[in-house]
Design a protein around this motif. Structure first.
Motif, PDB file in Angstrom:
ATOM      1  N   TYR A  85      25.206  35.297  46.861  1.00 50.89           N
ATOM      2  CA  TYR A  85      25.194  33.979  47.498  1.00 50.89           C
ATOM      3  C   TYR A  85      24.045  33.179  46.896  1.00 50.89           C
ATOM      4  O   TYR A  85      22.882  33.435  47.173  1.00 50.89           O
ATOM      5  N   LEU A  86      24.386  32.206  46.047  1.00 48.50           N
ATOM      6  CA  LEU A  86      23.381  31.388  45.383  1.00 48.50           C
ATOM      7  C   LEU A  86      23.356  29.991  45.999  1.00 48.50           C
ATOM      8  O   LEU A  86      24.240  29.175  45.739  1.00 48.50           O
ATOM      9  N   LYS A  87      22.345  29.742  46.800  1.00 46.77           N
ATOM     10  CA  LYS A  87      22.204  28.455  47.481  1.00 46.77           C
ATOM     11  C   LYS A  87      22.030  27.319  46.479  1.00 46.77           C
ATOM     12  O   LYS A  87      22.591  26.230  46.655  1.00 46.77           O
ATOM     13  N   GLU A  88      21.276  27.567  45.404  1.00 50.37           N
ATOM     14  CA  GLU A  88      20.973  26.522  44.423  1.00 50.37           C
ATOM     15  C   GLU A  88      22.228  25.995  43.733  1.00 50.37           C
ATOM     16  O   GLU A  88      22.314  24.811  43.405  1.00 50.37           O
ATOM     17  N   THR A  89      23.191  26.864  43.490  1.00 47.76           N
ATOM     18  CA  THR A  89      24.426  26.450  42.824  1.00 47.76           C
ATOM     19  C   THR A  89      25.613  26.418  43.783  1.00 47.76           C
ATOM     20  O   THR A  89      26.756  26.255  43.334  1.00 47.76           O
ATOM     21  N   THR A  90      25.348  26.578  45.074  1.00 44.85           N
ATOM     22  CA  THR A  90      26.372  26.610  46.131  1.00 44.85           C
ATOM     23  C   THR A  90      27.568  27.471  45.717  1.00 44.85           C
ATOM     24  O   THR A  90      28.717  27.043  45.758  1.00 44.85           O
ATOM     25  N   SER A  91      27.265  28.707  45.319  1.00 48.58           N
ATOM     26  CA  SER A  91      28.322  29.575  44.806  1.00 48.58           C
ATOM     27  C   SER A  91      28.237  30.992  45.369  1.00 48.58           C
ATOM     28  O   SER A  91      27.182  31.438  45.816  1.00 48.58           O
ATOM     29  N   PHE A  92      29.383  31.670  45.324  1.00 53.25           N
ATOM     30  CA  PHE A  92      29.504  33.069  45.743  1.00 53.25           C
ATOM     31  C   PHE A  92      30.574  33.705  44.855  1.00 53.25           C
ATOM     32  O   PHE A  92      31.656  34.062  45.299  1.00 53.25           O
ATOM     33  N   HIS A  93      30.295  33.793  43.548  1.00 52.63           N
ATOM     34  CA  HIS A  93      31.266  34.252  42.563  1.00 52.63           C
ATOM     35  C   HIS A  93      31.489  35.762  42.668  1.00 52.63           C
ATOM     36  O   HIS A  93      30.536  36.531  42.787  1.00 52.63           O
ATOM     37  N   LEU A  94      32.755  36.148  42.592  1.00 50.55           N
ATOM     38  CA  LEU A  94      33.148  37.547  42.645  1.00 50.55           C
ATOM     39  C   LEU A  94      33.230  38.101  41.225  1.00 50.55           C
ATOM     40  O   LEU A  94      33.841  37.484  40.350  1.00 50.55           O
ATOM     41  N   LYS A  95      32.606  39.257  40.986  1.00 53.20           N
ATOM     42  CA  LYS A  95      32.581  39.845  39.645  1.00 53.20           C
ATOM     43  C   LYS A  95      32.911  41.333  39.702  1.00 53.20           C
ATOM     44  O   LYS A  95      32.600  42.010  40.678  1.00 53.20           O
ATOM     45  N   LYS A  96      33.535  41.797  38.638  1.00 53.02           N
ATOM     46  CA  LYS A  96      33.743  43.232  38.456  1.00 53.02           C
ATOM     47  C   LYS A  96      33.679  43.507  36.958  1.00 53.02           C
ATOM     48  O   LYS A  96      34.311  42.806  36.161  1.00 53.02           O
ATOM     49  N   ALA A  97      32.923  44.512  36.586  1.00 50.32           N
ATOM     50  CA  ALA A  97      32.686  44.795  35.164  1.00 50.32           C
ATOM     51  C   ALA A  97      33.917  45.347  34.463  1.00 50.32           C
ATOM     52  O   ALA A  97      34.136  45.094  33.282  1.00 50.32           O
ATOM     53  N   SER A  98      34.735  46.108  35.180  1.00 50.23           N
ATOM     54  CA  SER A  98      35.876  46.770  34.548  1.00 50.23           C
ATOM     55  C   SER A  98      37.015  46.896  35.561  1.00 50.23           C
ATOM     56  O   SER A  98      36.964  47.752  36.443  1.00 50.23           O
ATOM     57  N   VAL A  99      38.021  46.045  35.448  1.00 50.60           N
ATOM     58  CA  VAL A  99      39.119  46.055  36.421  1.00 50.60           C
ATOM     59  C   VAL A  99      40.092  47.183  36.126  1.00 50.60           C
ATOM     60  O   VAL A  99      40.225  47.635  34.985  1.00 50.60           O
ATOM     61  N   GLN A 100      40.776  47.623  37.169  1.00 50.68           N
ATOM     62  CA  GLN A 100      41.784  48.674  37.082  1.00 50.68           C
ATOM     63  C   GLN A 100      43.100  48.138  37.623  1.00 50.68           C
ATOM     64  O   GLN A 100      43.131  47.140  38.340  1.00 50.68           O
ATOM     65  N   VAL A 101      44.181  48.799  37.309  1.00 52.00           N
ATOM     66  CA  VAL A 101      45.494  48.393  37.817  1.00 52.00           C
ATOM     67  C   VAL A 101      45.476  48.319  39.339  1.00 52.00           C
ATOM     68  O   VAL A 101      46.081  47.434  39.941  1.00 52.00           O
ATOM     69  N   SER A 102      44.735  49.215  39.975  1.00 49.41           N
ATOM     70  CA  SER A 102      44.669  49.236  41.448  1.00 49.41           C
ATOM     71  C   SER A 102      43.962  48.010  42.031  1.00 49.41           C
ATOM     72  O   SER A 102      44.013  47.784  43.234  1.00 49.41           O
ATOM     73  N   ASP A 103      43.334  47.171  41.179  1.00 51.15           N
ATOM     74  CA  ASP A 103      42.703  45.937  41.651  1.00 51.15           C
ATOM     75  C   ASP A 103      43.697  44.779  41.749  1.00 51.15           C
ATOM     76  O   ASP A 103      43.323  43.689  42.198  1.00 51.15           O
ATOM     77  N   SER A 104      44.940  45.001  41.360  1.00 50.98           N
ATOM     78  CA  SER A 104      45.953  43.946  41.455  1.00 50.98           C
ATOM     79  C   SER A 104      46.145  43.559  42.914  1.00 50.98           C
ATOM     80  O   SER A 104      46.527  44.384  43.741  1.00 50.98           O
ATOM     81  N   ALA A 105      45.852  42.298  43.227  1.00 48.34           N
ATOM     82  CA  ALA A 105      45.855  41.856  44.615  1.00 48.34           C
ATOM     83  C   ALA A 105      45.648  40.355  44.661  1.00 48.34           C
ATOM     84  O   ALA A 105      45.456  39.705  43.637  1.00 48.34           O
ATOM     85  N   VAL A 106      45.681  39.815  45.863  1.00 48.00           N
ATOM     86  CA  VAL A 106      45.319  38.421  46.100  1.00 48.00           C
ATOM     87  C   VAL A 106      43.911  38.417  46.688  1.00 48.00           C
ATOM     88  O   VAL A 106      43.617  39.174  47.608  1.00 48.00           O
ATOM     89  N   TYR A 107      43.037  37.574  46.144  1.00 48.21           N
ATOM     90  CA  TYR A 107      41.648  37.484  46.579  1.00 48.21           C
ATOM     91  C   TYR A 107      41.380  36.104  47.158  1.00 48.21           C
ATOM     92  O   TYR A 107      41.791  35.104  46.579  1.00 48.21           O
ATOM     93  N   TYR A 108      40.731  36.085  48.328  1.00 48.71           N
ATOM     94  CA  TYR A 108      40.455  34.838  49.029  1.00 48.71           C
ATOM     95  C   TYR A 108      38.945  34.678  49.237  1.00 48.71           C
ATOM     96  O   TYR A 108      38.297  35.592  49.724  1.00 48.71           O
ATOM     97  N   CYS A 109      38.441  33.535  48.906  1.00 53.40           N
ATOM     98  CA  CYS A 109      37.062  33.175  49.239  1.00 53.40           C
ATOM     99  C   CYS A 109      37.105  32.290  50.485  1.00 53.40           C
ATOM    100  O   CYS A 109      37.926  31.373  50.574  1.00 53.40           O
ATOM    101  N   ALA A 110      36.257  32.556  51.439  1.00 52.91           N
ATOM    102  CA  ALA A 110      36.256  31.789  52.693  1.00 52.91           C
ATOM    103  C   ALA A 110      34.841  31.617  53.203  1.00 52.91           C
ATOM    104  O   ALA A 110      33.980  32.426  52.922  1.00 52.91           O
TER     105      ALA A 110
END
Length: 110
Positions: A85-110
């Motif tokens: 949670y970066l207040k200065e850039t008003t951001s909450f970016h989601l990161k993953k270094a190495s995705v897998q097939v099991s990460d296939s999904a819908v992702y929601y930021c709220a």
């Protein structure tokens, strides 16, 4: 016979708030190769500093909480995903270094 794993399909939707608060995230379908890195942008607009959340919805399941941050500079990690949670850039970016097939999904930021 050798067969390589298929692509990782990661879907994203935008989820907005109320009372003048809103979040904006990467929209649409993203297709990645297995082991690729992932960043999903999430920025917010608010007159205060809101709690922020990432939810994940796997095929055939309901949404479930993946990460949350309740104050500036909170960092979360779960299942290899990270967000800060970066207040200065008003951001909450989601990161993953190495995705897998099991990460296939819908992702929601709220």
């Amino acid at each position: 016979m050798n067969s390589s794993p298929g692509p990782v399909i990661v879907l994203f939707l935008m989820f907005g708030g109320s009372s003048g608060d809103s979040v904006t995230q990467t929209e649409g379908q993203i297709i990645l190769s297995e082991a690729a890195s992932l960043t999903v942008n999430c920025s917010y607009e608010s007159t205060r500093y809101p709690a922020l959340f990432w939810y994940v919805q796997y095929p055939g399941e309901g949404p479930q909480l993946l990460l949350k941050a309740v104050k500036a500079n909170d960092e979360g990690s779960n299942k290899g995903f990270e967000a800060k949670y970066l207040k200065e850039t008003t951001s909450f970016h989601l990161k993953k270094a190495s995705v897998q097939v099991s990460d296939s999904a819908v992702y929601y930021c709220a």
